[in-house]
Design a protein around this motif. Structure first.
Motif, PDB file in Angstrom:
ATOM      1  N   ALA A  35      66.726 -11.309 -31.960  1.00 51.71           N
ATOM      2  CA  ALA A  35      66.635 -11.459 -30.501  1.00 51.71           C
ATOM      3  C   ALA A  35      67.961 -11.066 -29.849  1.00 51.71           C
ATOM      4  O   ALA A  35      67.981 -10.393 -28.805  1.00 51.71           O
ATOM      5  CB  ALA A  35      66.276 -12.905 -30.150  1.00 51.71           C
ATOM      6  N   ALA A  36      69.087 -11.462 -30.450  1.00 54.47           N
ATOM      7  CA  ALA A  36      70.397 -11.101 -29.908  1.00 54.47           C
ATOM      8  C   ALA A  36      70.616  -9.589 -29.961  1.00 54.47           C
ATOM      9  O   ALA A  36      71.232  -9.011 -29.053  1.00 54.47           O
ATOM     10  CB  ALA A  36      71.501 -11.818 -30.687  1.00 54.47           C
ATOM     11  N   MET A  37      70.104  -8.953 -31.005  1.00 52.44           N
ATOM     12  CA  MET A  37      70.219  -7.497 -31.115  1.00 52.44           C
ATOM     13  C   MET A  37      69.456  -6.808 -29.982  1.00 52.44           C
ATOM     14  O   MET A  37      69.960  -5.877 -29.350  1.00 52.44           O
ATOM     15  CB  MET A  37      69.681  -7.033 -32.480  1.00 52.44           C
ATOM     16  CG  MET A  37      69.745  -5.542 -32.703  1.00 52.44           C
ATOM     17  SD  MET A  37      68.227  -4.664 -32.158  1.00 52.44           S
ATOM     18  CE  MET A  37      67.038  -5.270 -33.363  1.00 52.44           C
ATOM     19  N   ILE A  38      68.238  -7.274 -29.707  1.00 47.81           N
ATOM     20  CA  ILE A  38      67.436  -6.692 -28.627  1.00 47.81           C
ATOM     21  C   ILE A  38      68.158  -6.832 -27.288  1.00 47.81           C
ATOM     22  O   ILE A  38      68.225  -5.891 -26.483  1.00 47.81           O
ATOM     23  CB  ILE A  38      66.048  -7.362 -28.558  1.00 47.81           C
ATOM     24  CG1 ILE A  38      65.248  -7.089 -29.841  1.00 47.81           C
ATOM     25  CG2 ILE A  38      65.286  -6.882 -27.327  1.00 47.81           C
ATOM     26  CD1 ILE A  38      64.913  -5.642 -30.075  1.00 47.81           C
ATOM     27  N   GLU A  39      68.717  -8.014 -27.049  1.00 51.07           N
ATOM     28  CA  GLU A  39      69.445  -8.248 -25.801  1.00 51.07           C
ATOM     29  C   GLU A  39      70.692  -7.362 -25.725  1.00 51.07           C
ATOM     30  O   GLU A  39      71.068  -6.897 -24.645  1.00 51.07           O
ATOM     31  CB  GLU A  39      69.851  -9.721 -25.684  1.00 51.07           C
ATOM     32  CG  GLU A  39      68.694 -10.707 -25.695  1.00 51.07           C
ATOM     33  CD  GLU A  39      67.841 -10.674 -24.455  1.00 51.07           C
ATOM     34  OE1 GLU A  39      68.216  -9.993 -23.470  1.00 51.07           O
ATOM     35  OE2 GLU A  39      66.782 -11.336 -24.447  1.00 51.07           O
ATOM     36  N   SER A  40      71.328  -7.112 -26.861  1.00 53.74           N
ATOM     37  CA  SER A  40      72.506  -6.231 -26.893  1.00 53.74           C
ATOM     38  C   SER A  40      72.122  -4.813 -26.482  1.00 53.74           C
ATOM     39  O   SER A  40      72.844  -4.149 -25.717  1.00 53.74           O
ATOM     40  CB  SER A  40      73.125  -6.210 -28.296  1.00 53.74           C
ATOM     41  OG  SER A  40      73.532  -7.488 -28.704  1.00 53.74           O
ATOM     42  N   VAL A  41      70.984  -4.346 -26.987  1.00 55.66           N
ATOM     43  CA  VAL A  41      70.502  -3.011 -26.631  1.00 55.66           C
ATOM     44  C   VAL A  41      70.146  -2.953 -25.146  1.00 55.66           C
ATOM     45  O   VAL A  41      70.434  -1.957 -24.461  1.00 55.66           O
ATOM     46  CB  VAL A  41      69.292  -2.625 -27.505  1.00 55.66           C
ATOM     47  CG1 VAL A  41      68.666  -1.320 -27.023  1.00 55.66           C
ATOM     48  CG2 VAL A  41      69.710  -2.499 -28.971  1.00 55.66           C
ATOM     49  N   GLU A  42      69.551  -4.024 -24.631  1.00 48.99           N
ATOM     50  CA  GLU A  42      69.226  -4.057 -23.203  1.00 48.99           C
ATOM     51  C   GLU A  42      70.505  -4.020 -22.366  1.00 48.99           C
ATOM     52  O   GLU A  42      70.552  -3.378 -21.305  1.00 48.99           O
ATOM     53  CB  GLU A  42      68.400  -5.297 -22.878  1.00 48.99           C
ATOM     54  CG  GLU A  42      66.980  -5.226 -23.436  1.00 48.99           C
ATOM     55  CD  GLU A  42      66.163  -6.474 -23.158  1.00 48.99           C
ATOM     56  OE1 GLU A  42      66.676  -7.391 -22.486  1.00 48.99           O
ATOM     57  OE2 GLU A  42      65.009  -6.536 -23.614  1.00 48.99           O
ATOM     58  N   ALA A  43      71.549  -4.686 -22.843  1.00 46.70           N
ATOM     59  CA  ALA A  43      72.837  -4.643 -22.141  1.00 46.70           C
ATOM     60  C   ALA A  43      73.392  -3.217 -22.125  1.00 46.70           C
ATOM     61  O   ALA A  43      73.969  -2.777 -21.118  1.00 46.70           O
ATOM     62  CB  ALA A  43      73.835  -5.594 -22.798  1.00 46.70           C
ATOM     63  N   ILE A  44      73.218  -2.493 -23.225  1.00 50.91           N
ATOM     64  CA  ILE A  44      73.655  -1.093 -23.283  1.00 50.91           C
ATOM     65  C   ILE A  44      72.899  -0.261 -22.249  1.00 50.91           C
ATOM     66  O   ILE A  44      73.479   0.590 -21.571  1.00 50.91           O
ATOM     67  CB  ILE A  44      73.453  -0.514 -24.702  1.00 50.91           C
ATOM     68  CG1 ILE A  44      74.431  -1.169 -25.687  1.00 50.91           C
ATOM     69  CG2 ILE A  44      73.647   1.001 -24.709  1.00 50.91           C
ATOM     70  CD1 ILE A  44      74.177  -0.825 -27.144  1.00 50.91           C
ATOM     71  N   GLU A  45      71.608  -0.518 -22.115  1.00 49.65           N
ATOM     72  CA  GLU A  45      70.804   0.191 -21.113  1.00 49.65           C
ATOM     73  C   GLU A  45      71.332  -0.086 -19.705  1.00 49.65           C
ATOM     74  O   GLU A  45      71.420   0.821 -18.868  1.00 49.65           O
ATOM     75  CB  GLU A  45      69.343  -0.229 -21.209  1.00 49.65           C
ATOM     76  CG  GLU A  45      68.610   0.329 -22.417  1.00 49.65           C
ATOM     77  CD  GLU A  45      68.362   1.827 -22.311  1.00 49.65           C
ATOM     78  OE1 GLU A  45      68.317   2.364 -21.188  1.00 49.65           O
ATOM     79  OE2 GLU A  45      68.241   2.472 -23.369  1.00 49.65           O
ATOM     80  N   HIS A  46      71.674  -1.344 -19.420  1.00 54.79           N
ATOM     81  CA  HIS A  46      72.195  -1.684 -18.094  1.00 54.79           C
ATOM     82  C   HIS A  46      73.588  -1.117 -17.879  1.00 54.79           C
ATOM     83  O   HIS A  46      73.994  -0.863 -16.742  1.00 54.79           O
ATOM     84  CB  HIS A  46      72.225  -3.210 -17.915  1.00 54.79           C
ATOM     85  CG  HIS A  46      70.877  -3.835 -17.822  1.00 54.79           C
ATOM     86  ND1 HIS A  46      69.936  -3.442 -16.881  1.00 54.79           N
ATOM     87  CD2 HIS A  46      70.290  -4.833 -18.538  1.00 54.79           C
ATOM     88  CE1 HIS A  46      68.838  -4.163 -17.029  1.00 54.79           C
ATOM     89  NE2 HIS A  46      69.019  -5.003 -18.027  1.00 54.79           N
ATOM     90  N   HIS A  47      74.337  -0.937 -18.975  1.00 61.55           N
ATOM     91  CA  HIS A  47      75.660  -0.325 -18.875  1.00 61.55           C
ATOM     92  C   HIS A  47      75.540   1.156 -18.555  1.00 61.55           C
ATOM     93  O   HIS A  47      76.270   1.691 -17.712  1.00 61.55           O
ATOM     94  CB  HIS A  47      76.420  -0.512 -20.192  1.00 61.55           C
ATOM     95  CG  HIS A  47      77.784   0.100 -20.197  1.00 61.55           C
ATOM     96  ND1 HIS A  47      77.984   1.471 -20.311  1.00 61.55           N
ATOM     97  CD2 HIS A  47      79.025  -0.460 -20.097  1.00 61.55           C
ATOM     98  CE1 HIS A  47      79.266   1.726 -20.278  1.00 61.55           C
ATOM     99  NE2 HIS A  47      79.923   0.579 -20.157  1.00 61.55           N
ATOM    100  N   GLY A  48      74.579   1.815 -19.226  1.00 63.87           N
ATOM    101  CA  GLY A  48      74.435   3.264 -19.109  1.00 63.87           C
ATOM    102  C   GLY A  48      75.148   3.959 -20.253  1.00 63.87           C
ATOM    103  O   GLY A  48      76.277   3.601 -20.598  1.00 63.87           O
TER     104      GLY A  48
END
Length: 217
Positions: A35-48
């Motif tokens: 779950a933390a990995m998925i959220e990390s990837v979502e954070a990357i998406e929001h970062h760009g």
């Protein structure tokens, strides 16, 4: 730096919420680092990260993802210490007091103190896939996302207490009212956090009580 009081508050809240979902959560085999990995990837998406199109850093969304990651990370760390909250808090404190600035991953030593925010988010995601979580790396990412430990604590406790509040007021049964006096509950939470001193020993209880006062009878 997170204080002992803050760490114990967050760990006890996380344990309490996990027990609300499943009293046997410690032995349920849930993959909190997935779950933390998925959220990390979502954070990357929001970062760009896409070089072929224009993108803009959405810092508030990155911060929200980090708060979610911390929920899952605390759960993982509590399991590592067999449910012992004090031992978990001590381990986190020890990790924060050290001079640790690098991790070895896939045979390579990576100095995260010199990496960019998006590079460190990627590193955290990779470590989570390998079932590892590095507290010092996470706090470096929090710093790079322009949050301090006080903001992390406030946002974490606020979101946790709102989840408790929703459950206690019929969220599961479908009777919970999400919009009060023209504002969503998340908006009320932001106002409550601004009005409440996060140095209070009973900080979590104070947030809950303020939400209770605002909620329609």
């Amino acid at each position: 730096m997170l204080t002992s009081t803050q760490l114990n508050t967050m760990l006890n809240l996380q344990n309490g919420m996990n027990k609300k979902v499943n009293p046997q959560w410690l032995n349920a085999g849930y993959s909190y680092l997935r779950a933390a990995m998925i959220e990390s990837v979502e954070a990357i998406e929001h970062h760009g990260w896409k070089w072929w199109k224009a993108q803009k850093l959405d810092l508030p969304q990155v911060q929200m993802e980090l708060v979610d990651i911390w929920h899952f990370a605390l759960s993982h760390l509590i399991i590592q210490h067999e449910g012992n909250i004090s031992a978990t808090a001590n381990a986190i404190e020890k990790a924060l007091l050290g001079s640790h600035i690098a991790v070895v991953f896939d045979g390579n030593k990576i100095n995260f103190s010199q990496a960019t925010l998006v590079e460190n988010l990627e590193l955290m995601a990779g470590l989570c896939v390998a079932k590892r979580f590095d507290v010092a790396l996470f706090l470096k990412i929090v710093e790079q996302a322009e949050m301090d430990s006080s903001a992390l604590f406030s946002q974490y406790v606020g979101k946790n207490i709102l989840n408790f509040f929703r459950q206690d007021h019929g969220y599961k049964e479908g009777t919970y009212i999400k919009i009060w006096h023209g504002k969503e509950d998340n908006e009320h939470l932001v106002e409550v956090l601004e009005e409440t001193d996060n140095q209070l020993n009973a900080y979590a209880d104070a947030i809950y009580q303020q939400l209770e006062k605002r909620y329609p009878d």
